[in-house]
Design a protein around this motif. Structure first.
Motif, PDB file in Angstrom:
ATOM      1  N   ILE A  43      46.805  33.327  27.811  1.00 16.05           N
ATOM      2  CA  ILE A  43      47.281  34.655  27.414  1.00 16.05           C
ATOM      3  C   ILE A  43      46.679  35.156  26.105  1.00 16.05           C
ATOM      4  CG2 ILE A  43      49.442  34.532  28.680  1.00 16.05           C
ATOM      5  CD1 ILE A  43      50.786  33.798  25.977  1.00 16.05           C
ATOM      6  N   ALA A  44      45.582  34.609  25.713  1.00 13.54           N
ATOM      7  CA  ALA A  44      44.908  35.145  24.518  1.00 13.54           C
ATOM      8  C   ALA A  44      44.490  36.586  24.818  1.00 13.54           C
ATOM      9  CB  ALA A  44      43.689  34.291  24.179  1.00 13.54           C
ATOM     10  N   PRO A  45      44.468  37.441  23.819  1.00 18.72           N
ATOM     11  CA  PRO A  45      44.114  38.850  24.067  1.00 18.72           C
ATOM     12  C   PRO A  45      42.787  39.025  24.810  1.00 18.72           C
ATOM     13  CG  PRO A  45      44.986  38.600  21.854  1.00 18.72           C
ATOM     14  CD  PRO A  45      44.851  37.216  22.420  1.00 18.72           C
ATOM     15  N   ALA A  46      41.792  38.242  24.474  1.00 13.42           N
ATOM     16  CA  ALA A  46      40.493  38.369  25.151  1.00 13.42           C
ATOM     17  C   ALA A  46      40.612  37.969  26.626  1.00 13.42           C
ATOM     18  CB  ALA A  46      39.442  37.516  24.455  1.00 13.42           C
ATOM     19  N   ILE A  47      41.417  36.961  26.905  1.00 17.45           N
ATOM     20  CA  ILE A  47      41.617  36.510  28.293  1.00 17.45           C
ATOM     21  C   ILE A  47      42.362  37.577  29.088  1.00 17.45           C
ATOM     22  CG2 ILE A  47      42.663  34.746  29.760  1.00 17.45           C
ATOM     23  CD1 ILE A  47      40.316  33.691  28.156  1.00 17.45           C
ATOM     24  N   LEU A  48      43.386  38.169  28.490  1.00 14.53           N
ATOM     25  CA  LEU A  48      44.130  39.228  29.169  1.00 14.53           C
ATOM     26  C   LEU A  48      43.236  40.439  29.433  1.00 14.53           C
ATOM     27  CD1 LEU A  48      47.538  39.074  27.268  1.00 14.53           C
ATOM     28  CD2 LEU A  48      47.037  38.238  29.566  1.00 14.53           C
ATOM     29  N   ALA A  49      42.426  40.815  28.456  1.00 15.33           N
ATOM     30  CA  ALA A  49      41.504  41.940  28.633  1.00 15.33           C
ATOM     31  C   ALA A  49      40.493  41.627  29.732  1.00 15.33           C
ATOM     32  CB  ALA A  49      40.793  42.247  27.321  1.00 15.33           C
ATOM     33  N   ASP A  50      40.037  40.380  29.786  1.00 19.36           N
ATOM     34  CA  ASP A  50      39.096  39.973  30.826  1.00 19.36           C
ATOM     35  C   ASP A  50      39.748  40.060  32.213  1.00 19.36           C
ATOM     36  OD1 ASP A  50      36.590  38.882  31.748  1.00 19.36           O
ATOM     37  OD2 ASP A  50      37.659  36.981  32.058  1.00 19.36           O
ATOM     38  N   THR A  51      40.994  39.673  32.311  1.00 14.94           N
ATOM     39  CA  THR A  51      41.705  39.755  33.587  1.00 14.94           C
ATOM     40  C   THR A  51      41.834  41.206  34.041  1.00 14.94           C
ATOM     41  OG1 THR A  51      42.935  37.733  33.100  1.00 14.94           O
ATOM     42  CG2 THR A  51      43.856  39.178  34.791  1.00 14.94           C
ATOM     43  N   VAL A  52      42.161  42.086  33.122  1.00 13.30           N
ATOM     44  CA  VAL A  52      42.266  43.509  33.473  1.00 13.30           C
ATOM     45  C   VAL A  52      40.915  44.029  33.956  1.00 13.30           C
ATOM     46  CG1 VAL A  52      42.666  45.827  32.535  1.00 13.30           C
ATOM     47  CG2 VAL A  52      44.227  43.958  31.970  1.00 13.30           C
ATOM     48  N   GLN A  53      39.847  43.653  33.260  1.00 13.40           N
ATOM     49  CA  GLN A  53      38.496  44.086  33.659  1.00 13.40           C
ATOM     50  C   GLN A  53      38.156  43.530  35.039  1.00 13.40           C
ATOM     51  OE1 GLN A  53      35.483  42.026  33.814  1.00 13.40           O
ATOM     52  NE2 GLN A  53      34.294  43.813  34.377  1.00 13.40           N
ATOM     53  N   GLN A  54      38.513  42.272  35.294  1.00  9.38           N
ATOM     54  CA  GLN A  54      38.248  41.665  36.604  1.00  9.38           C
ATOM     55  C   GLN A  54      39.028  42.373  37.715  1.00  9.38           C
ATOM     56  OE1 GLN A  54      39.263  37.548  36.053  1.00  9.38           O
ATOM     57  NE2 GLN A  54      37.288  37.026  35.147  1.00  9.38           N
ATOM     58  N   LEU A  55      40.266  42.750  37.431  1.00 13.14           N
ATOM     59  CA  LEU A  55      41.056  43.488  38.424  1.00 13.14           C
ATOM     60  C   LEU A  55      40.405  44.829  38.739  1.00 13.14           C
ATOM     61  CD1 LEU A  55      44.682  42.744  37.198  1.00 13.14           C
ATOM     62  CD2 LEU A  55      43.713  42.083  39.398  1.00 13.14           C
ATOM     63  N   ASP A  56      39.984  45.540  37.705  1.00  7.23           N
ATOM     64  CA  ASP A  56      39.303  46.826  37.919  1.00  7.23           C
ATOM     65  C   ASP A  56      38.030  46.642  38.730  1.00  7.23           C
ATOM     66  OD1 ASP A  56      41.225  48.217  36.549  1.00  7.23           O
ATOM     67  OD2 ASP A  56      40.100  48.329  34.678  1.00  7.23           O
ATOM     68  N   ALA A  57      37.244  45.635  38.370  1.00  5.25           N
ATOM     69  CA  ALA A  57      35.979  45.393  39.070  1.00  5.25           C
ATOM     70  C   ALA A  57      36.228  44.993  40.524  1.00  5.25           C
ATOM     71  CB  ALA A  57      35.178  44.310  38.354  1.00  5.25           C
ATOM     72  N   SER A  58      37.275  44.202  40.763  1.00  4.98           N
ATOM     73  CA  SER A  58      37.549  43.776  42.145  1.00  4.98           C
ATOM     74  C   SER A  58      37.973  44.958  43.009  1.00  4.98           C
ATOM     75  CB  SER A  58      38.597  42.665  42.182  1.00  4.98           C
ATOM     76  OG  SER A  58      39.887  43.161  41.900  1.00  4.98           O
ATOM     77  N   VAL A  59      38.721  45.882  42.442  1.00  2.00           N
ATOM     78  CA  VAL A  59      39.097  47.077  43.204  1.00  2.00           C
ATOM     79  C   VAL A  59      37.851  47.892  43.527  1.00  2.00           C
ATOM     80  CG1 VAL A  59      40.316  49.297  43.054  1.00  2.00           C
ATOM     81  CG2 VAL A  59      41.460  47.196  42.339  1.00  2.00           C
ATOM     82  N   ASP A  60      36.961  48.048  42.546  1.00  2.00           N
ATOM     83  CA  ASP A  60      35.707  48.775  42.791  1.00  2.00           C
ATOM     84  C   ASP A  60      34.883  48.092  43.883  1.00  2.00           C
ATOM     85  OD1 ASP A  60      36.374  50.618  40.861  1.00  2.00           O
ATOM     86  OD2 ASP A  60      35.107  49.727  39.296  1.00  2.00           O
ATOM     87  N   ASP A  61      34.799  46.754  43.816  1.00  2.00           N
ATOM     88  CA  ASP A  61      34.046  46.007  44.822  1.00  2.00           C
ATOM     89  C   ASP A  61      34.635  46.209  46.220  1.00  2.00           C
ATOM     90  OD1 ASP A  61      32.349  45.036  42.894  1.00  2.00           O
ATOM     91  OD2 ASP A  61      33.278  43.044  42.790  1.00  2.00           O
ATOM     92  N   ILE A  62      35.951  46.126  46.317  1.00  2.00           N
ATOM     93  CA  ILE A  62      36.606  46.289  47.613  1.00  2.00           C
ATOM     94  C   ILE A  62      36.337  47.681  48.170  1.00  2.00           C
ATOM     95  CG2 ILE A  62      38.865  46.491  48.747  1.00  2.00           C
ATOM     96  CD1 ILE A  62      39.794  44.164  46.956  1.00  2.00           C
ATOM     97  N   LEU A  63      36.420  48.693  47.323  1.00  2.00           N
ATOM     98  CA  LEU A  63      36.163  50.061  47.782  1.00  2.00           C
ATOM     99  C   LEU A  63      34.714  50.246  48.223  1.00  2.00           C
ATOM    100  CD1 LEU A  63      38.225  52.112  45.177  1.00  2.00           C
ATOM    101  CD2 LEU A  63      38.791  51.663  47.571  1.00  2.00           C
ATOM    102  N   LYS A  64      33.763  49.730  47.433  1.00  2.00           N
ATOM    103  CA  LYS A  64      32.348  49.861  47.799  1.00  2.00           C
ATOM    104  C   LYS A  64      32.055  49.140  49.109  1.00  2.00           C
ATOM    105  CE  LYS A  64      30.725  49.163  43.466  1.00  2.00           C
ATOM    106  NZ  LYS A  64      29.829  48.523  42.531  1.00  2.00           N
TER     107      LYS A  64
END
Length: 188
Positions: A43-64
């Motif tokens: 739960i370090a801030p960088a890890i949480l930010a990375d998880t949010v970025q990964q979620l956004d990227a995965s949604v983009d990947d699924i849509l593409k």
């Protein structure tokens, strides 16, 4: 101005260490709680930010990949329509040639000024294939395009399913992080 350390010492002498600690806990609540070091890798801030970025990227990947999956079937309807039209055209060409050129004895057929034997199954099949050869060639091309389309669609579907599975893993990680943060914040 009073020294903060001196002020705390005065409060401890006046009210006792336990009461000062209880009052500080009541005022600060869960914000004063220390997070155990072993949780920082989750739960370090960088890890949480990375998880949010990964979620956004995965949604983009699924849509593409979903768009690619849909595009793979873009002209399947047209190809299927052409296939059925060709199959019907072949049957009509063959039957028309037989009806127009069949001799009275039923053993020969005349088509394009050429007389073909028509006495057994092998010769009848050969004649039918000759009459409809152009349509059969196009039918083979259409069927090949349909087969290629199915392969492309299968590849696109597999890529989409892989992206969905990866997204599920990321969502699970985010859920674990959220539950840990909730727990550390004093929730149940």
């Amino acid at each position: 101005m009073t020294d903060p350390k001196q002020a705390v010492s005065d409060l401890v002498q006046t009210y006792g260490a336990e009461k000062v600690k209880a009052a500080a806990d009541a005022l600060l609540g869960t914000a004063a709680r220390q997070i155990p070091a072993e949780h920082f890798r989750v739960i370090a801030p960088a890890i949480l930010a990375d998880t949010v970025q990964q979620l956004d990227a995965s949604v983009d990947d699924i849509l593409k990949l979903g768009d690619k999956r849909e595009a793979a079937y873009a002209n399947k309807g047209e190809l299927l329509r052409e296939k059925y039209q060709l199959e019907n055209k072949i049957q009509l060409e063959e039957s028309q040639a037989i009806m127009e050129g069949l001799a009275a004895d039923g053993k020969t057929v005349k088509w394009n000024d050429v007389v073909y034997p028509f006495s057994n199954d092998l010769t009848r099949d050969a004649f039918r294939r000759t009459v409809s050869s152009e349509s059969r060639k196009r039918l083979a091309e259409v069927e090949g395009e349909l087969a290629a389309l199915e392969v492309q669609a299968s590849i696109a579907r597999d890529a989409w399913e892989k992206a969905v599975q990866a997204s599920e893993s990321i969502r699970s990680k985010a859920h674990v992080q959220a539950r840990l943060l909730h727990y550390l914040a004093g929730g149940n």
